[in-house]
Write a protein that holds these residues in place. Structure first.
Motif, PDB file in Angstrom:
ATOM      1  N   GLY A 110      46.281  42.431  -4.507  1.00 55.13           N
ATOM      2  CA  GLY A 110      47.271  41.394  -4.304  1.00 55.13           C
ATOM      3  C   GLY A 110      48.339  41.193  -5.355  1.00 55.13           C
ATOM      4  N   HIS A 111      48.280  41.866  -6.517  1.00 53.95           N
ATOM      5  CA  HIS A 111      49.118  41.412  -7.628  1.00 53.95           C
ATOM      6  C   HIS A 111      50.594  41.783  -7.505  1.00 53.95           C
ATOM      7  N   HIS A 112      51.004  42.506  -6.474  1.00 56.34           N
ATOM      8  CA  HIS A 112      52.439  42.746  -6.238  1.00 56.34           C
ATOM      9  C   HIS A 112      53.028  41.767  -5.220  1.00 56.34           C
ATOM     10  N   ALA A 113      52.210  40.882  -4.666  1.00 54.23           N
ATOM     11  CA  ALA A 113      52.705  39.894  -3.704  1.00 54.23           C
ATOM     12  C   ALA A 113      53.332  38.739  -4.464  1.00 54.23           C
ATOM     13  N   MET A 114      54.620  38.475  -4.180  1.00 52.63           N
ATOM     14  CA  MET A 114      55.383  37.482  -4.917  1.00 52.63           C
ATOM     15  C   MET A 114      55.338  36.114  -4.237  1.00 52.63           C
ATOM     16  N   LYS A 115      56.055  35.168  -4.819  1.00 51.78           N
ATOM     17  CA  LYS A 115      56.070  33.803  -4.276  1.00 51.78           C
ATOM     18  C   LYS A 115      56.532  33.804  -2.832  1.00 51.78           C
ATOM     19  N   VAL A 116      57.594  34.545  -2.535  1.00 56.55           N
ATOM     20  CA  VAL A 116      58.082  34.694  -1.167  1.00 56.55           C
ATOM     21  C   VAL A 116      57.550  36.007  -0.606  1.00 56.55           C
ATOM     22  N   VAL A 117      57.069  35.972   0.631  1.00 57.42           N
ATOM     23  CA  VAL A 117      56.481  37.162   1.255  1.00 57.42           C
ATOM     24  C   VAL A 117      57.150  37.426   2.600  1.00 57.42           C
ATOM     25  N   HIS A 118      57.740  38.613   2.725  1.00 56.21           N
ATOM     26  CA  HIS A 118      58.282  39.071   4.015  1.00 56.21           C
ATOM     27  C   HIS A 118      57.434  40.197   4.605  1.00 56.21           C
ATOM     28  N   GLY A 119      56.543  40.782   3.799  1.00 55.39           N
ATOM     29  CA  GLY A 119      55.738  41.903   4.247  1.00 55.39           C
ATOM     30  C   GLY A 119      54.907  42.428   3.095  1.00 55.39           C
ATOM     31  N   SER A 120      54.591  43.723   3.142  1.00 55.12           N
ATOM     32  CA  SER A 120      53.701  44.332   2.153  1.00 55.12           C
ATOM     33  C   SER A 120      54.491  45.159   1.143  1.00 55.12           C
ATOM     34  N   ARG A 121      54.180  44.964  -0.145  1.00 53.06           N
ATOM     35  CA  ARG A 121      54.802  45.755  -1.199  1.00 53.06           C
ATOM     36  C   ARG A 121      53.722  46.127  -2.224  1.00 53.06           C
ATOM     37  N   GLY A 122      53.772  47.384  -2.658  1.00 53.52           N
ATOM     38  CA  GLY A 122      52.757  47.835  -3.604  1.00 53.52           C
ATOM     39  C   GLY A 122      51.343  47.693  -3.065  1.00 53.52           C
ATOM     40  N   PHE A 123      51.159  47.865  -1.759  1.00 55.96           N
ATOM     41  CA  PHE A 123      49.875  47.748  -1.052  1.00 55.96           C
ATOM     42  C   PHE A 123      49.399  46.289  -0.962  1.00 55.96           C
ATOM     43  N   CYS A 124      50.239  45.306  -1.324  1.00 57.47           N
ATOM     44  CA  CYS A 124      49.815  43.908  -1.417  1.00 57.47           C
ATOM     45  C   CYS A 124      50.591  43.026  -0.442  1.00 57.47           C
ATOM     46  N   ASN A 125      49.873  42.149   0.260  1.00 61.54           N
ATOM     47  CA  ASN A 125      50.493  41.187   1.170  1.00 61.54           C
ATOM     48  C   ASN A 125      50.454  39.766   0.626  1.00 61.54           C
ATOM     49  N   ILE A 126      49.300  39.332   0.149  1.00 60.94           N
ATOM     50  CA  ILE A 126      49.172  38.020  -0.482  1.00 60.94           C
ATOM     51  C   ILE A 126      48.498  38.205  -1.832  1.00 60.94           C
ATOM     52  N   ASN A 127      48.803  37.298  -2.760  1.00 66.53           N
ATOM     53  CA  ASN A 127      48.309  37.424  -4.129  1.00 66.53           C
ATOM     54  C   ASN A 127      46.948  36.751  -4.227  1.00 66.53           C
ATOM     55  N   ILE A 128      45.894  37.547  -4.194  1.00 64.19           N
ATOM     56  CA  ILE A 128      44.552  36.981  -4.064  1.00 64.19           C
ATOM     57  C   ILE A 128      44.126  36.198  -5.308  1.00 64.19           C
ATOM     58  N   GLU A 129      44.579  36.620  -6.506  1.00 67.32           N
ATOM     59  CA  GLU A 129      44.263  35.829  -7.704  1.00 67.32           C
ATOM     60  C   GLU A 129      44.953  34.473  -7.655  1.00 67.32           C
ATOM     61  N   ALA A 130      46.224  34.452  -7.234  1.00 71.39           N
ATOM     62  CA  ALA A 130      46.953  33.184  -7.167  1.00 71.39           C
ATOM     63  C   ALA A 130      46.352  32.256  -6.118  1.00 71.39           C
ATOM     64  N   VAL A 131      45.966  32.801  -4.974  1.00 69.34           N
ATOM     65  CA  VAL A 131      45.302  31.981  -3.953  1.00 69.34           C
ATOM     66  C   VAL A 131      44.034  31.369  -4.537  1.00 69.34           C
ATOM     67  N   MET A 132      43.299  32.161  -5.298  1.00 71.01           N
ATOM     68  CA  MET A 132      42.081  31.667  -5.946  1.00 71.01           C
ATOM     69  C   MET A 132      42.381  30.566  -6.964  1.00 71.01           C
ATOM     70  N   VAL A 133      43.369  30.802  -7.827  1.00 63.29           N
ATOM     71  CA  VAL A 133      43.697  29.835  -8.874  1.00 63.29           C
ATOM     72  C   VAL A 133      44.148  28.508  -8.279  1.00 63.29           C
ATOM     73  N   GLU A 134      44.983  28.563  -7.245  1.00 64.51           N
ATOM     74  CA  GLU A 134      45.480  27.318  -6.666  1.00 64.51           C
ATOM     75  C   GLU A 134      44.416  26.617  -5.830  1.00 64.51           C
ATOM     76  N   TRP A 135      43.486  27.366  -5.269  1.00 65.80           N
ATOM     77  CA  TRP A 135      42.317  26.755  -4.633  1.00 65.80           C
ATOM     78  C   TRP A 135      41.522  25.980  -5.677  1.00 65.80           C
ATOM     79  N   LEU A 136      41.334  26.570  -6.846  1.00 65.66           N
ATOM     80  CA  LEU A 136      40.620  25.886  -7.931  1.00 65.66           C
ATOM     81  C   LEU A 136      41.331  24.599  -8.337  1.00 65.66           C
TER      82      LEU A 136
END
Length: 438
Positions: A110-136
């Motif tokens: 996930g680490h190539h997925a930026m704040k705005v997402v239009h699709g997949s870049r660098g094999f990444c769609n959503i930033n899984i670490e950021a989703v985790m951190v903000e869930w915390l």
């Protein structure tokens, strides 16, 4: 009896039903060989090491981090939500004290997925670490978090997500962007106007070995983490710095990764890249697991390891020493917010982004309000070869009353004007997430 000194939870999810293509480097075998290696070594028979199943992240978990256009379902699959859920499960394990540490062995990355997402870049769609951190943060309050990205590619997505966040220290160690995708991650990329010095990049030259990485850890990463005093330390544990990786040019070893892991002492690690599927990943992951658990990893050796063949040159050593010294100085005494302009109390920067996986080009303007009372409302005007002009507006955690009101005013005015195809509002204060299609 052998026992984990640091009780460790391991979350495993190989995403059997997701791949960019059957022969793409980012495929399920990346984790299946690791699973076999851990079982053959009897890792899950060691008291204190527990295998865990991932949670399932929700669309709201993603919307807490990203502006996905046209919406979250359009840019994610169930595998992406389980991968992010695996990271959440690792975090929950630590926070609920089921284990002292946790390692999410999950994909897609996930680490190539930026704040705005239009699709997949660098094999990444959503930033899984950021989703985790903000869930915390949603459940445990305003945590100070340090994210150390040790993937060979610059963690440009994580940097972008936390560019304006003074409570997140993001440090990326990576192969110099002049020689590798995504071509970013230079020392003067230091964060937004209200978060200067909380983004730190350590670009390392091709041929950097254990010596160079561990030097950067001791001279840059650990002192800056000590300065920051985070509540949690997270490792974006990419493993494509390995000397055998087919798409990078570094000289790191399994032993080096294990030593780096021991030095960092992260509470949570989340797998990112690494594409030497048989020759490196099973051994690097084994070393990481043993190191995180506080067990002896000195016997871990990957096939073909020759210390003389991967030793870095004196020239590389000298360069790393010089650049690390300058990086610490810049991080502690940053010189302004970098490229951009201030107009009527807003600081704006323009970006052109290419989504290499989905062949999308995006044109974006990010603007942050220079508020004297909080980090400021942020708005994103964005269009791409996939979507017409869209608007995202965020009232961040800790936003003052005026900035929250301003976020709603911008969102509502955008609906009335009718110039945006898709609009999204992220209110982290009121925990309100709205979307509108014009």
């Amino acid at each position: 009896m052998l026992k984990a000194r640091h009780p460790l939870g391991i979350v495993f999810f190989p995403a059997y039903d997701w791949a960019i293509s059957p022969t793409h480097p980012e495929r399920q075998e990346r984790l299946l060989y690791t699973q076999d290696q851990l079982r053959e070594e009897g890792v899950f028979d060691i008291p204190g090491i527990t295998e865990l199943k991932p949670d399932l992240a929700t669309a709201e978990d993603v919307a807490r981090v990203h502006f996905c256009f046209p919406d979250v379902p359009a840019v994610t699959t169930t595998s992406h939500l389980i991968s992010a859920g695996g990271a959440i499960r690792a975090a929950r394990t630590v926070m609920e004290k089921e284990a002292e540490r946790a390692f999410a062995l999950v994909r897609p990355p996930g680490h190539h997925a930026m704040k705005v997402v239009h699709g997949s870049r660098g094999f990444c769609n959503i930033n899984i670490e950021a989703v985790m951190v903000e869930w915390l943060r949603e459940r445990y309050g305003p945590l100070r978090v340090a994210i150390v990205d040790t993937d060979c590619h610059h963690g440009d997505g994580t940097q972008d997500v936390y560019w304006n966040d003074p409570d997140t220290l993001f440090i990326s160690l990576h192969q110099d962007g002049r020689t590798l995708y995504p071509g970013t991650g230079f020392p003067l990329e230091l964060g937004g106007p209200r978060a200067l010095g909380t983004t730190v990049n350590v670009p390392l030259p091709p041929g950097t070995s254990d010596q160079g990485f561990l030097f950067a850890m001791r001279e840059v990463v650990m002192p800056l983490i000590e300065d920051f005093k985070p509540d949690l330390v997270i490792n974006s544990a990419g493993q494509d710095n390995h000397f055998s990786d087919p798409i990078t040019d570094m000289a790191f070893s399994a032993q080096g990764y294990a030593q780096l892991t021991e030095l960092l002492g992260a509470d949570i690690a989340v797998l990112e890249g690494g594409y030497a599927i048989q020759g490196a990943l099973p051994y690097v992951n084994l070393g990481l697991v043993l190191s995180m658990a506080g067990l002896d990893y000195s016997h871990v050796r990957e096939p073909g390891f020759d210390p003389a063949a991967v030793r870095q040159s004196d020239k590389v050593t000298g360069y790393i020493e010089d650049v690390c010294r300058d990086i610490v100085k810049e991080a502690r005494h940053p010189r302004g917010p970098g490229k951009g302009e201030t107009v009527n109390g807003w600081f704006s920067r323009r970006k052109t982004l290419y989504y290499d996986t989905d062949a999308i080009t995006e044109y974006q303007t990010e603007s942050v309000r220079l508020c004297d009372h909080c980090r400021g409302v942020v708005k994103y005007e964005t269009e791409s070869t996939r979507n017409p002009l869209c608007l995202g507006v965020e009232a961040p955690i800790g936003a003052c009353e005026h900035c929250v009101d301003e976020a709603y005013r911008i969102y509502e005015a955008g609906q009335i004007k009718g110039e945006y195809r898709h609009l999204a509002l992220m209110d982290r204060v009121g925990k309100n997430y709205l979307s509108f299609t014009g």
